[in-house]
Design an enzyme around this catalytic site. Structure first.
Site, PDB file in Angstrom:
ATOM      1  N   LYS A 198       0.852  -1.194   0.000  1.00 45.30           N
ATOM      2  CA  LYS A 198       0.000   0.000   0.000  1.00 45.30           C
ATOM      3  C   LYS A 198       0.885   1.240   0.000  1.00 45.30           C
ATOM      4  O   LYS A 198       1.920   1.267   0.674  1.00 45.30           O
ATOM      5  CB  LYS A 198      -0.895  -0.036   1.240  1.00 45.30           C
ATOM      6  CG  LYS A 198      -1.995   1.022   1.277  1.00 45.30           C
ATOM      7  CD  LYS A 198      -2.875   0.893   2.524  1.00 45.30           C
ATOM      8  CE  LYS A 198      -4.001   1.920   2.531  1.00 45.30           C
ATOM      9  NZ  LYS A 198      -4.889   1.780   3.711  1.00 45.30           N
ATOM     10  N   SER A 203      -9.947   2.108   2.668  1.00 47.56           N
ATOM     11  CA  SER A 203      -8.989   2.800   1.824  1.00 47.56           C
ATOM     12  C   SER A 203      -8.011   1.871   1.123  1.00 47.56           C
ATOM     13  O   SER A 203      -7.384   2.264   0.153  1.00 47.56           O
ATOM     14  CB  SER A 203      -8.185   3.803   2.669  1.00 47.56           C
ATOM     15  OG  SER A 203      -7.392   3.097   3.622  1.00 47.56           O
ATOM     16  N   SER A 219     -10.530  -0.051   6.907  1.00 43.37           N
ATOM     17  CA  SER A 219      -9.856   0.040   5.613  1.00 43.37           C
ATOM     18  C   SER A 219      -9.177  -1.229   5.122  1.00 43.37           C
ATOM     19  O   SER A 219      -8.723  -1.280   3.981  1.00 43.37           O
ATOM     20  CB  SER A 219      -8.810   1.169   5.645  1.00 43.37           C
ATOM     21  OG  SER A 219      -9.451   2.409   5.535  1.00 43.37           O
TER      22      SER A 219
END
Ligand SMILES: [Mg+2]
Ligand SMILES: [Zn+2]
Lengths: 500, 493, 95
Positions: free
Chosen positions: B79, B159, B183
């Site tokens: 990420k 997210s 998330s």
């Protein structure tokens, strides 16, 4: 904080105005750099004067994802200082973020302590005087709190026409903010408070107290009022970096405020700067930006907690502080309060004196340290740290006096030689033949010679015995000052047949 | 070659160890898959093929020398929130324009130390603020899943939308992700993958761009429960650089898989039966209960009375922390700078241009609730409510409950650029209604796929555990996985 | 509690985000929607409840006082938009 007036108005301290007397109210917020190798929340060095951003870790530069980890020594130093201020030590305290934007504040917030500081209320006793009667006045100044926080970086504005240069070497260095209560009523009290606070942290070794390097600086809160009236509106003079300037800033600011009030005006609560060149305070231009610091507990840090055993271990290791030392000097060594105060005023002086006085007469040691050593240093423009006469050397001189090897007068000469040229006092005395002559035969011979050579004077003295000192002086001169003055006096009187 | 990318981490590990395949082959397979798919899915914001091949080559050498780490040669996606040395790290924000750190986050370093291979950086909502991956400066990620018979694009959740999409679409063997309010778990549920948010303090936050410090936790998204266990074991550590990282040894989570649920008590919280919840979700939940009961667990009804207040409290605490954490993006030391007429103007122009709308909205809320006169009414009250939320869970655990079963999300993946959600931020926030309590209480939570809805889109169940009892979650989730089977999207990209 | 346009502009300035009149108007609506949503926390009885300070109860880790970091000014300014001789440069600050 709730403001409580603990002082009785004292006309000695009033400032006369055009419309009557005024009283000045002073409180200090002192930022003291914690003595530590590394920063409060990072492993970067705290040393002074390095190249730009050399003492900066990723944490200090607030790189994304960096986290603070507290330096345990800074915690110990804050607790030690709290103990030295006889203050409440809080076993649980919280680090908060104080949010504002400034180029030398990389995180966009300062990690500080707001609601729950590590140290609560305490006191500092300041001593004013002596007055003409030789009296000292002891005044208790309240400490509101002490908290730990990060220092900011430094911006330089003179390197470029349109740009400021930012160096983060200071960013994250540990500071103790020590906040007094508004308990001071004159610039002298404020100066005495700052001096005493500096002396305490130096005794403790928690801050080096070097104001010219910025290790200690004060925000000075000043207001005025009619004696005994409600507190007036205060102005905060930021970052004053010498004790003398603190005094000047208060004097100027009190008179400025009095002039406004006597003109029928009112005081705006504001932040001001002291200009040492002009001796004035002036309003800071950035003040229009009303600050709203949005304090909240730093979520990267857990509450700072320790138990009584942690505090106790620091307490038993605490060095003797100036007040206790002063008391001991008066009680055990029989020194005057004045002499004791001078000796404890700086830790280095007290340390020096303790070595000199160990196993010797305390009063004699005090006299020599205060009058001769400090006098000579003062004349040479030197501090105690730069003394050319070591405690062992001065002790050696005292020993020579005690054993009557040299006279007091010769001792002064000897001190001067050691101060200027160095060397072992006993060896100097030996090498330069400075030994006191106590051999009565030799002295008798000298007295006889002088009497024989000065028949006129003999007649005069017989008529007016108080002139006998002339013969003593001549004998001392002829023996190069080495004769024991008491013995000379006795012999002169005997030979001339004077009453004792 | 393509089927190499369909191997689970456990399978790939076995074949790499057997020297049946090489790490370079495996990495190349993923790099080709990314090449072919990323244009359509937008899961990666940066691919690092040279670095990946170099790491894979080194892995092959270690494999040959018999010095393989736990993740030797396993290609992972990271990420964009994780600091990766010398590689694009921008939290998918314009304000970190061009930022490549001179440091490596603890979590990613742990992975490399175990031999994993980095394929590149994954798309995400800007600064991890979002539930749809639409707030990314690099544009939305497309969910590899589409409704049956439809070619409308759906969000992968957020997210960690890039992480979930890349794992579901076989563009990495597993991915790192982070979870502040859901998330990891919400995108895992939206993509038919497994995602675990470990207990707060289990993974170091050092080097991960901060969103809300007291809530942020890193965790993996993987194709199955076993892979999630393998990844978490490597990611988790005790870190002296993070004061909130916990001093507890990291267990071998994989060992928990296959353990019996006999004697376990699973709590079913009444308050998660929210108004307007689709019947399909209700049914899925009932199905989950039945599976666990069949596996020998005892099912008990519990009450978590403050559940309803978790989301409003979260929308005070998280923005407040974020408003302060994001103050460092000021154009001075790194990232974007937009010149202004003076320093204050430089700050304001930089931050106006650098932050997207959702981030600005949260900074504004956070600044407001902390500002003079409002602190007690908002932030302090929210932190007190948080204490009550945590207390609810403690009460349930004290009463003997080992884990709690809930739906993971109130719906399946919704459409990209959903008008209704775009118009009402609060509606978007409701996506996290089942996951956010877990962050507020610092507990571990896992999302595991449990079925498809009528549209053919994946749905997940969530298990919530006691602090540092991730093993309980792995073994329980594995039971659900065994019963529900695994879900793979039909390839359209 | 709800915010008006002036408050939104004040908050935007506190947060150092430039806002146009349109931005501020839009944000006023959004902020009020969110504040309306969080309003329900007012229902909760929080008397005597301690605010959460750490979600995982544990003692804070502390560092030893040794210098372990620094001497990497090049790394510190590596990503800087404007720097000179390892200083960060910003538009001139006037006190
Ligand atoms: Mg202050
Ligand atoms: Zn301060």
């Amino acid at each position: 904080m709730t403001l409580v007036d603990v002082r009785t108005p004292d006309p000695k301290r009033f400032i006369p105005g055009a419309t009557g007397d005024w009283e000045v109210i002073v409180g200090l917020e002192v930022h003291a750099q914690v003595t530590s190798h590394s920063k409060l929340f990072s492993g970067a060095s705290t040393t002074f004067g390095n190249a730009a951003n050399a003492n900066v870790s990723l944490v200090d530069a607030a790189m994304p994802g960096m986290l603070p980890v507290i330096n345990e020594e800074c915690v110990r130093q804050a607790v030690r200082t709290g103990l030295g201020l006889k203050a409440q030590i809080n076993h649980r305290s919280i680090f908060d973020r104080k949010n504002y934007f400034y180029p030398d504040l990389p995180q966009g917030y300062q990690i500080s302590q707001f609601k729950d500081p590590i140290v609560g209320e305490g006191t500092i006793v300041i001593s004013l005087g002596p007055d003409r009667q030789g009296h000292f006045e002891d005044i208790e100044i309240g400490i509101e709190r002490l908290h730990l926080e990060q220092d900011a970086g430094k911006s330089m504005h003179d390197q470029h026409p349109t740009m400021s240069y930012v160096d983060l070497n200071r960013s994250g260095v540990a500071l103790m903010e020590i906040v007094s209560k508004p308990d001071m009523r004159s610039s002298d009290e404020a100066k005495a408070y700052m001096t005493k606070l500096r002396s305490i942290v130096r005794y403790l070794g928690t801050c080096d107290g070097n104001m010219d390097e910025g290790s200690m600086r004060a925000d000075v809160n000043v207001s005025v009022r009619r004696p005994g009236a409600e507190f007036g509106t205060r102005c905060e003079i930021k970052n004053v970096n010498s004790i003398r300037f603190i005094g000047q800033a208060i004097e100027y600011e009190a008179r400025r405020q009095i002039a406004i009030l006597e003109d029928g005006g009112k005081i705006d609560q504001e932040t001001r700067l002291f200009d040492p060149h002009k001796g004035e305070t002036r309003s800071m231009r950035s003040k229009e930006d009303a600050h709203d610091y949005r304090y909240f507990p730093d979520p990267d840090l857990l509450p700072l907690e320790f138990d009584e055993a942690f505090v106790e271990a620091l307490r038993v290791d605490l060095p003797e502080l100036p007040d206790d030392k002063k008391e001991r000097f008066v009680r055990d060594l029989g020194l005057s309060i004045y002499d004791a105060s001078v000796l404890v005023s700086e830790k280095a002086i007290a340390d020096y004196f303790e070595v000199v006085s160990a196993g010797r007469d305390g009063k004699a040691a005090a006299n020599w340290v205060i009058n001769d050593l400090l006098g000579a240093l003062n004349k040479a423009g030197k501090g105690i740290e730069e003394t050319p006469v070591s405690p062992a050397q001065l002790g050696g001189i005292l020993d020579l006096i005690k054993s009557e090897v040299i006279s007091g007068k010769l001792a002064k000469e000897l001190f001067e030689i050691v101060f200027n040229e160095g060397g072992d006092p006993a060896e100097i005395v030996e090498a330069r033949g400075m030994k006191q002559v106590t051999d009565t035969g030799a002295i008798e011979k000298a007295v006889d010679e002088i009497i024989a050579a000065n028949p006129d004077q003999v007649e005069k003295v017989k008529a007016k015995p108080s002139l006998a000192g002339w013969f003593v002086g001549q004998v001392m001169k002829s023996t190069g000052g080495k004769a024991n003055p008491q013995a000379v006096q006795a012999l002169v009187k005997a030979k001339l047949g004077l009453e004792d | 070659m393509t089927e190499l990318t369909h191997l689970t981490i456990a399978e790939a590990r076995d074949r790499l160890t057997a020297r049946d395949i090489t790490a370079v082959e495996l990495t190349d397979a993923y790099l080709s898959a990314i090449d072919a798919a990323n244009g359509a899915l937008n899961a990666y914001v940066t691919v690092t093929p040279e670095k990946a091949r170099a790491m894979a080559k080194a892995s092959d050498e270690r494999l040959a020398a018999g010095k393989a780490g736990a993740l030797e040669g396993i290609p992972l996606g990271i990420k964009d929130l994780f600091g990766t040395e010398g590689v694009h790290t921008q939290a998918c924000s314009h304000i970190l324009d061009g930022f490549a750190p001179r440091y490596e986050s603890t979590v990613t370093q742990n992975l490399w130390n175990d031999g994993a291979v980095m394929l590149g950086k994954l798309n995400m909502d800007e600064f991890a603020m979002g539930s749809s991956n639409e707030s990314s400066y690099y544009g939305p990620v497309k969910n590899p899943w589409r409704a049956t018979g439809s070619d409308a694009d759906r969000v992968p959740g957020g997210s960690s939308g890039g992480s979930a999409a890349a794992v579901a679409a076989f563009l990495c063997a597993g991915a790192t992700a982070t979870d502040t309010g859901g998330s990891i778990r919400q995108p895992a549920a939206f993509t038919g993958t497994v995602g675990i948010k470990p207990t707060y303090g289990r993974c170091s936050r050092w080097g991960i761009v901060a969103f809300a410090s007291s809530l942020d936790q890193a965790g993996p998204i993987a194709r199955d429960v076993r892979d999630a266990a393998i990844l978490l074991k490597s990611m988790a550590s005790v870190d002296a650089k993070d004061t909130t990282s916990v001093n507890l040894p990291v267990p071998d989570y994989e060992k928990a898989i296959g353990q019996s649920l006999k004697g376990m008590k699973i709590g079913i919280p009444a308050e998660y039966r929210v108004e307007g919840m689709p019947e399909e979700i209700e049914a899925l939940w009932r199905q989950g209960i039945a599976w666990l009961k069949d596996a020998g667990a005892e099912i008990v009804d519990i009450s978590l009375p403050h559940t309803k207040y978790a989301l409003p409290a979260y929308y005070i605490v998280a923005p407040a922390e974020a408003s302060s954490n994001l103050a460092r993006y000021d154009g001075v030391r790194y990232g974007l700078r937009v010149d202004g007429k003076d320093i204050a103007d430089m700050y304001e122009q930089t931050r106006a241009a650098g932050f997207g709308q959702e981030v600005k909205r949260r900074i504004m809320i956070g600044t407001y609730v902390l500002s003079a006169g409002y602190y007690d009414a908002y932030y302090l009250r929210a932190q007190k409510v948080r204490t009550l939320i945590k207390r609810d869970f403690e009460t349930a655990f004290h009463a003997g409950v080992d884990a709690i079963l809930t739906p993971a999300t109130p719906s399946s993946a919704f459409g990209i650029a959903d008008q209704e959600l775009a118009a009402d931020p609060v509606k978007m926030y409701l996506n996290d209604i089942f996951t956010v309590t877990v962050n507020m209480a610092g507990l571990p939570g896992i999302a595991v796929p449990a079925g498809l809805d009528a549209k053919g889109l994946p749905l997940g169940l969530q298990l919530i555990g006691k602090p540092f009892e991730e093993e309980t979650l792995f073994k329980t989730a594995h039971v659900i996985e065994q019963a529900a089977g695994r879900f793979t999207p039909p390839k359209w990209w | 509690m709800s915010v008006d346009l002036a408050t939104v502009k004040r908050v935007a300035h506190l947060a150092r985000i430039a806002v146009s009149e349109d931005d501020a108007n839009r944000m006023t609506g959004e902020l009020n929607a969110i504040l309306g949503f969080v309003e329900q926390l007012g229902e909760v009885d929080v008397t005597g409840v301690e605010p959460m300070t750490s979600v995982t109860p544990m003692a804070m880790k502390k560092r030893e006082d040794i210098v372990t970091d620094g001497s990497k000014a090049d790394d510190i300014v590596a990503n800087a938009p404007n720097s000179d001789r390892n200083f960060f440069l910003v538009p001139k600050v006037v006190e």
